[in-house]
Motif scaffolding. Structure first.
Motif, PDB file in Angstrom:
ATOM      1  N   SER A   7       0.660  38.436 -46.959  1.00  0.00           N
ATOM      2  CA  SER A   7      -0.550  38.739 -47.614  1.00  0.00           C
ATOM      3  C   SER A   7      -1.565  37.652 -47.860  1.00  0.00           C
ATOM      4  N   ARG A   8      -1.287  36.467 -47.380  1.00  0.00           N
ATOM      5  CA  ARG A   8      -2.125  35.263 -47.515  1.00  0.00           C
ATOM      6  C   ARG A   8      -3.412  35.441 -46.892  1.00  0.00           C
ATOM      7  N   GLU A   9      -4.302  34.490 -47.252  1.00  0.00           N
ATOM      8  CA  GLU A   9      -5.601  34.505 -46.404  1.00  0.00           C
ATOM      9  C   GLU A   9      -5.333  33.950 -45.300  1.00  0.00           C
ATOM     10  N   ALA A  10      -6.202  34.387 -44.149  1.00  0.00           N
ATOM     11  CA  ALA A  10      -5.975  33.390 -42.910  1.00  0.00           C
ATOM     12  C   ALA A  10      -6.593  32.512 -42.745  1.00  0.00           C
ATOM     13  N   TYR A  11      -5.913  31.567 -42.173  1.00  0.00           N
ATOM     14  CA  TYR A  11      -6.423  29.821 -41.820  1.00  0.00           C
ATOM     15  C   TYR A  11      -7.013  29.839 -40.423  1.00  0.00           C
ATOM     16  N   ILE A  12      -6.631  30.872 -39.402  1.00  0.00           N
ATOM     17  CA  ILE A  12      -7.171  30.951 -38.194  1.00  0.00           C
ATOM     18  C   ILE A  12      -7.147  32.096 -37.654  1.00  0.00           C
ATOM     19  N   LYS A  13      -8.354  32.360 -36.806  1.00  0.00           N
ATOM     20  CA  LYS A  13      -8.298  33.604 -35.922  1.00  0.00           C
ATOM     21  C   LYS A  13      -8.000  33.218 -34.573  1.00  0.00           C
ATOM     22  N   LEU A  14      -7.037  33.589 -33.979  1.00  0.00           N
ATOM     23  CA  LEU A  14      -6.631  33.466 -32.706  1.00  0.00           C
ATOM     24  C   LEU A  14      -7.337  34.323 -31.828  1.00  0.00           C
ATOM     25  N   HIS A  15      -7.896  34.079 -30.765  1.00  0.00           N
ATOM     26  CA  HIS A  15      -8.779  34.901 -29.839  1.00  0.00           C
ATOM     27  C   HIS A  15      -7.695  35.449 -28.726  1.00  0.00           C
ATOM     28  N   TYR A  16      -6.495  35.084 -28.327  1.00  0.00           N
ATOM     29  CA  TYR A  16      -5.722  35.511 -27.371  1.00  0.00           C
ATOM     30  C   TYR A  16      -4.450  35.246 -27.525  1.00  0.00           C
ATOM     31  N   PRO A  17      -3.296  36.027 -27.860  1.00  0.00           N
ATOM     32  CA  PRO A  17      -3.678  37.334 -28.417  1.00  0.00           C
ATOM     33  C   PRO A  17      -4.469  37.166 -29.596  1.00  0.00           C
ATOM     34  N   LYS A  18      -5.321  38.284 -30.106  1.00  0.00           N
ATOM     35  CA  LYS A  18      -6.018  38.309 -31.103  1.00  0.00           C
ATOM     36  C   LYS A  18      -5.340  38.557 -32.259  1.00  0.00           C
ATOM     37  N   MET A  19      -5.245  37.589 -33.282  1.00  0.00           N
ATOM     38  CA  MET A  19      -4.782  37.835 -34.677  1.00  0.00           C
ATOM     39  C   MET A  19      -5.138  36.760 -35.482  1.00  0.00           C
ATOM     40  N   TYR A  20      -5.014  37.394 -36.878  1.00  0.00           N
ATOM     41  CA  TYR A  20      -5.375  36.410 -37.899  1.00  0.00           C
ATOM     42  C   TYR A  20      -3.967  35.722 -38.533  1.00  0.00           C
ATOM     43  N   LEU A  21      -3.943  34.183 -38.927  1.00  0.00           N
ATOM     44  CA  LEU A  21      -2.888  33.961 -39.217  1.00  0.00           C
ATOM     45  C   LEU A  21      -3.040  32.934 -40.406  1.00  0.00           C
ATOM     46  N   CYS A  22      -2.205  32.922 -41.447  1.00  0.00           N
ATOM     47  CA  CYS A  22      -2.201  32.052 -42.523  1.00  0.00           C
ATOM     48  C   CYS A  22      -1.694  30.757 -42.080  1.00  0.00           C
ATOM     49  N   GLU A  23      -1.921  29.540 -42.915  1.00  0.00           N
ATOM     50  CA  GLU A  23      -1.422  28.260 -42.166  1.00  0.00           C
ATOM     51  C   GLU A  23       0.235  28.260 -41.891  1.00  0.00           C
ATOM     52  N   GLU A  24       0.923  28.734 -42.665  1.00  0.00           N
ATOM     53  CA  GLU A  24       2.308  28.942 -42.534  1.00  0.00           C
ATOM     54  C   GLU A  24       2.841  29.587 -41.416  1.00  0.00           C
ATOM     55  N   HIS A  25       2.105  30.682 -41.275  1.00  0.00           N
ATOM     56  CA  HIS A  25       2.547  31.337 -39.897  1.00  0.00           C
ATOM     57  C   HIS A  25       1.626  30.959 -38.638  1.00  0.00           C
ATOM     58  N   PHE A  26       0.897  30.262 -38.991  1.00  0.00           N
ATOM     59  CA  PHE A  26       0.344  29.767 -37.606  1.00  0.00           C
ATOM     60  C   PHE A  26       1.043  28.174 -37.076  1.00  0.00           C
ATOM     61  N   LYS A  27       1.425  27.575 -37.952  1.00  0.00           N
ATOM     62  CA  LYS A  27       2.414  26.507 -37.677  1.00  0.00           C
ATOM     63  C   LYS A  27       3.758  26.956 -37.041  1.00  0.00           C
ATOM     64  N   GLU A  28       4.250  28.207 -37.377  1.00  0.00           N
ATOM     65  CA  GLU A  28       5.287  28.566 -37.027  1.00  0.00           C
ATOM     66  C   GLU A  28       5.129  29.371 -35.551  1.00  0.00           C
ATOM     67  N   TYR A  29       3.993  29.676 -35.375  1.00  0.00           N
ATOM     68  CA  TYR A  29       3.530  30.430 -33.900  1.00  0.00           C
ATOM     69  C   TYR A  29       3.485  29.170 -33.182  1.00  0.00           C
ATOM     70  N   PHE A  30       2.680  28.318 -33.529  1.00  0.00           N
ATOM     71  CA  PHE A  30       2.479  27.011 -32.817  1.00  0.00           C
ATOM     72  C   PHE A  30       3.936  26.284 -32.246  1.00  0.00           C
ATOM     73  N   GLU A  31       4.802  26.068 -33.037  1.00  0.00           N
ATOM     74  CA  GLU A  31       5.907  25.491 -32.852  1.00  0.00           C
ATOM     75  C   GLU A  31       6.763  26.456 -31.866  1.00  0.00           C
ATOM     76  N   ARG A  32       6.701  27.797 -32.193  1.00  0.00           N
ATOM     77  CA  ARG A  32       7.403  28.496 -31.095  1.00  0.00           C
ATOM     78  C   ARG A  32       7.070  28.365 -30.136  1.00  0.00           C
ATOM     79  N   LYS A  33       5.691  28.406 -29.870  1.00  0.00           N
ATOM     80  CA  LYS A  33       5.257  28.625 -28.365  1.00  0.00           C
ATOM     81  C   LYS A  33       5.382  27.120 -27.794  1.00  0.00           C
ATOM     82  N   VAL A  34       5.482  26.092 -28.402  1.00  0.00           N
ATOM     83  CA  VAL A  34       6.064  24.648 -27.810  1.00  0.00           C
ATOM     84  C   VAL A  34       7.500  25.260 -27.170  1.00  0.00           C
ATOM     85  N   GLN A  35       8.212  25.436 -27.983  1.00  0.00           N
ATOM     86  CA  GLN A  35       9.664  25.702 -27.776  1.00  0.00           C
ATOM     87  C   GLN A  35       9.836  26.823 -26.423  1.00  0.00           C
TER      88      GLN A  35
END
Ligand code: AMP
Ligand code: FES
Ligand code: ZN
Ligand code: ZN
Length: 303
Positions: A7-35
């Motif tokens: 329910s947190r405010e979005a930190y970033i809008k990703l364009h591909y795949p399109k989604m809004y993520l808060c800071e915590e979920h963005f960091k998680e997304y980024f690290e997972r993608k590197v892995q």
């Protein structure tokens, strides 16, 4: 806008795949993608000793930060190019970044070992060209001398897409054949990997900001940059209209790369008579360019 996952405010809008993520979920997304990138392309194993080449810029800092966070065994290497204030600042940032990460940092200063900084050598060779030669040699020799299994660099998706587009426009097929996220070890050439291969520059900047990594923003004064910047601008324009262009371009390339394999001119490699590293002639390009009479040894104490 709210985050897609909480329910947190979005930190970033990703364009591909399109989604809004808060800071915590963005960091998680980024690290997972590197892995996932590491697993998909079989770049690294957890028991390998990895040398991250840190320039003081955002990409290599984020590479070191994420690899460390994911539990990889890293140490860092910064090459001070001896380009006045620019190099001083770069080294300071590299130090600050490695302190934040908690990773050991090794520093090699070109002026101290070779007598001149980049840009101070009287030569007809373009500055960027002998700078590149020098950086590549030192990264590899340092890693080889100290028993590292891999060298990780900060190249991201935008870097690879612009490299490909440029080389396709001019049909530099041999270069095209040599791109990709992984350059396997061969003889005294240490394996080279690009863990940020599928992350965009915009995502890297957002991640650096989110975890508090500071980095040098200035370009090197000799940057041949113009062409790369043009390519990146065109690709970003396309990306706006057709999200996923960069990713699909680079993914497609990895799948089709074999088509260019026959373009690689295989040279018989000997050992350089001065330093013992691989060379097509009697003396390698590095020892020849710098007029060396004896090998430079980079052996230091590593963890
Ligand atoms: P560049 O060719 O400048 O775009 O750099 C590509 C990658 O090479 C960076 O992401 C770093 O990993 C590495 N690199 C560039 N410059 C240096 C440097 N001075 N010291 C250590 N690594 C560097
Ligand atoms: Fe090598 Fe600029 S970083 S010439
Ligand atoms: Zn969230
Ligand atoms: Zn040599």
């Amino acid at each position: 806008m709210k985050c897609k996952f909480c329910s947190r405010e979005a930190y970033i809008k990703l364009h591909y795949p399109k989604m809004y993520l808060c800071e915590e979920h963005f960091k998680e997304y980024f690290e997972r993608k590197v892995q996932r990138t590491i697993e998909k392309y079989k770049l690294l194993k957890k028991d390998e000793k990895i040398l991250v080449a840190v320039s003081g810029g955002k990409d290599s800092a984020v590479t070191a930060y994420v690899l460390n966070k994911l539990g990889y065994n890293i140490e860092c290497l910064h090459i001070n190019l001896g380009i006045g204030e620019y190099s001083k600042k770069s080294e300071e940032y590299a130090k600050k970044q490695c302190e934040l990460i908690g990773a050991p940092l090794h520093i090699v200063r070109i002026k101290e070992i070779l007598g001149y900084g980049i840009g101070e050598v009287k030569t007809r060779r373009p500055t960027c060209s002998y700078c590149g030669l020098t950086k590549r040699y030192i990264m590899n020799k340092f890693a080889y001398d100290n028993g590292f299994d891999a060298i990780a660099t900060g190249h991201n998706l935008d870097d690879e897409a612009s490299f490909l587009l440029n080389n396709l426009l001019y049909w530099n097929t041999e270069y095209i054949a040599k791109g990709g996220p992984l350059l396997p070890a061969e003889g005294k050439f240490v394996k080279k990997v690009k863990p940020l291969y599928e992350l965009t520059e915009r995502e890297v900047v957002a991640y650096a900001l989110a975890v508090g990594l500071e980095y040098i923003v200035e370009e090197c004064p000799y940057a041949r940059g113009a062409t790369t910047l043009d390519m990146k601008a065109v690709l970003n324009e396309l990306e706006e209209k057709r999200p996923g262009t960069k990713y699909n371009f680079v993914r497609g390339y990895v799948k089709k790369k074999k088509l260019f394999e026959s373009e690689i001119r295989r040279k018989e490699l000997k050992e350089c008579k001065i330093c013992g590293m691989p060379s097509s002639g009697d003396i390698c390009a590095f020892c020849r360019f710098w007029g060396l009479k004896e090998e430079i040894k980079f052996k230091v104490k590593v963890r």
